[in-house]
Scaffold this motif. Sequence first.
Motif, mmCIF file in Angstrom:
data_model
loop_
_atom_site.group_PDB
_atom_site.id
_atom_site.type_symbol
_atom_site.label_atom_id
_atom_site.label_comp_id
_atom_site.label_asym_id
_atom_site.label_seq_id
_atom_site.Cartn_x
_atom_site.Cartn_y
_atom_site.Cartn_z
ATOM 1 N N ARG A 71 0.830 -1.207 0.000
ATOM 2 C CA ARG A 71 0.000 0.000 0.000
ATOM 3 C C ARG A 71 0.865 1.258 0.000
ATOM 4 O O ARG A 71 0.556 2.246 -0.682
ATOM 5 C CB ARG A 71 -0.934 -0.007 1.209
ATOM 6 C CG ARG A 71 -2.053 -1.038 1.116
ATOM 7 C CD ARG A 71 -3.026 -0.911 2.268
ATOM 8 N NE ARG A 71 -4.041 -1.946 2.244
ATOM 9 C CZ ARG A 71 -5.164 -1.886 1.531
ATOM 10 N NH1 ARG A 71 -5.414 -0.816 0.798
ATOM 11 N NH2 ARG A 71 -6.045 -2.872 1.559
ATOM 12 N N TYR A 122 -3.948 1.646 -9.208
ATOM 13 C CA TYR A 122 -3.380 0.496 -8.507
ATOM 14 C C TYR A 122 -2.452 -0.241 -9.461
ATOM 15 O O TYR A 122 -2.779 -0.456 -10.627
ATOM 16 C CB TYR A 122 -4.484 -0.440 -8.018
ATOM 17 C CG TYR A 122 -5.345 0.169 -6.936
ATOM 18 C CD1 TYR A 122 -4.978 0.059 -5.602
ATOM 19 C CD2 TYR A 122 -6.510 0.864 -7.240
ATOM 20 C CE1 TYR A 122 -5.757 0.623 -4.598
ATOM 21 C CE2 TYR A 122 -7.290 1.427 -6.255
ATOM 22 C CZ TYR A 122 -6.913 1.305 -4.937
ATOM 23 O OH TYR A 122 -7.681 1.867 -3.951
ATOM 24 N N ARG A 127 -3.344 -4.708 -6.884
ATOM 25 C CA ARG A 127 -4.639 -5.051 -7.475
ATOM 26 C C ARG A 127 -5.297 -6.223 -6.756
ATOM 27 O O ARG A 127 -6.513 -6.389 -6.832
ATOM 28 C CB ARG A 127 -4.469 -5.410 -8.950
ATOM 29 C CG ARG A 127 -4.132 -4.224 -9.832
ATOM 30 C CD ARG A 127 -3.762 -4.701 -11.224
ATOM 31 N NE ARG A 127 -3.683 -3.589 -12.151
ATOM 32 C CZ ARG A 127 -4.647 -3.202 -12.970
ATOM 33 N NH1 ARG A 127 -5.791 -3.843 -12.964
ATOM 34 N NH2 ARG A 127 -4.503 -2.182 -13.782
ATOM 35 N N VAL A 132 -9.711 -4.294 -3.063
ATOM 36 C CA VAL A 132 -9.306 -3.720 -4.352
ATOM 37 C C VAL A 132 -9.656 -4.667 -5.485
ATOM 38 O O VAL A 132 -10.006 -4.233 -6.587
ATOM 39 C CB VAL A 132 -7.800 -3.413 -4.357
ATOM 40 C CG1 VAL A 132 -7.377 -2.812 -5.694
ATOM 41 C CG2 VAL A 132 -7.448 -2.471 -3.225
#
Length: 281
Positions: A71, A122, A127, A132
């Motif tokens: 992240r 992303y 992903r 997400v």
Amino acid sequence: MARNAEKAMTALARFRQAQLEEGRVKERRPFLASECSDLPKAEKWRRQIISEISKKVAQIQNAGLGEFRIRDLNDEINKLLREKGHWEVRIKDLGGPDYGRVGPKMLDHEGKEVPGNRGYKYFGAARDLPGVRELFEKEPAAPLRKTRAELMKEVDAEYYGYRDEDDGVLVPLETDYEKQAIAEAVEKWRSDKELRMAGGGEVEEEEESIYAVGDEESDEESREEQEGEEGGHTFIAHVPVPSQKEVEEALVRRKKMELLQRYASETLLAQSQEAKTLLGL
């Protein structure tokens, strides 16, 4: 102003300026793109940002880094992308090319273009993070509705019920139900008749029905129909059918009339008609 001038004259500031002039110290990228007024340097800082983005995109492909590290890398990449956009705008203001229009597209590790020109993006393993993955799942396409022409192609005789009797199941069931309905109607008629007779009412003389069919006859007809269905088609005539002899006589009379009309004169025909009238034929 005096304070800034004094800072510029300190020994550390003069030493650093000397090193910059000699090229020993690496020049830092300005925090704001608007602080740069030199087009070649703006191009240089843009290329530097693209290099940093490439390194971080390569790092984020490793799914073993952990959720938090992935992240953080994705946030840093998006921050660098925004900074690159600021430098491209500055380059355009300084008279350089418009990279937003002619520049290369941003691609992911699979060589596909990153969707969207704005907003948060992303990359790589980001992903597959929880929450997400659902963003990139495509909704199943809705089934296509058939047009009226396609529906009409499937309409045939079976749709209108013309082939319901072909399976050999419906006809026997209808026959049994018909017999049951007739028996119930007859029983009701008899009970009504007995009630009228018990009440002292006049009983109308029954007329023999020419359409009545006995149970034995109906059973024989149904048996013949079933045998006909097994062996071939059975036809039921609802009008008087002439015999072979009657057909031959009718053909002979018709032939005679054609010959008389062709070869006999009108006078002979009148005399013949008069003789038939006298004889009463």
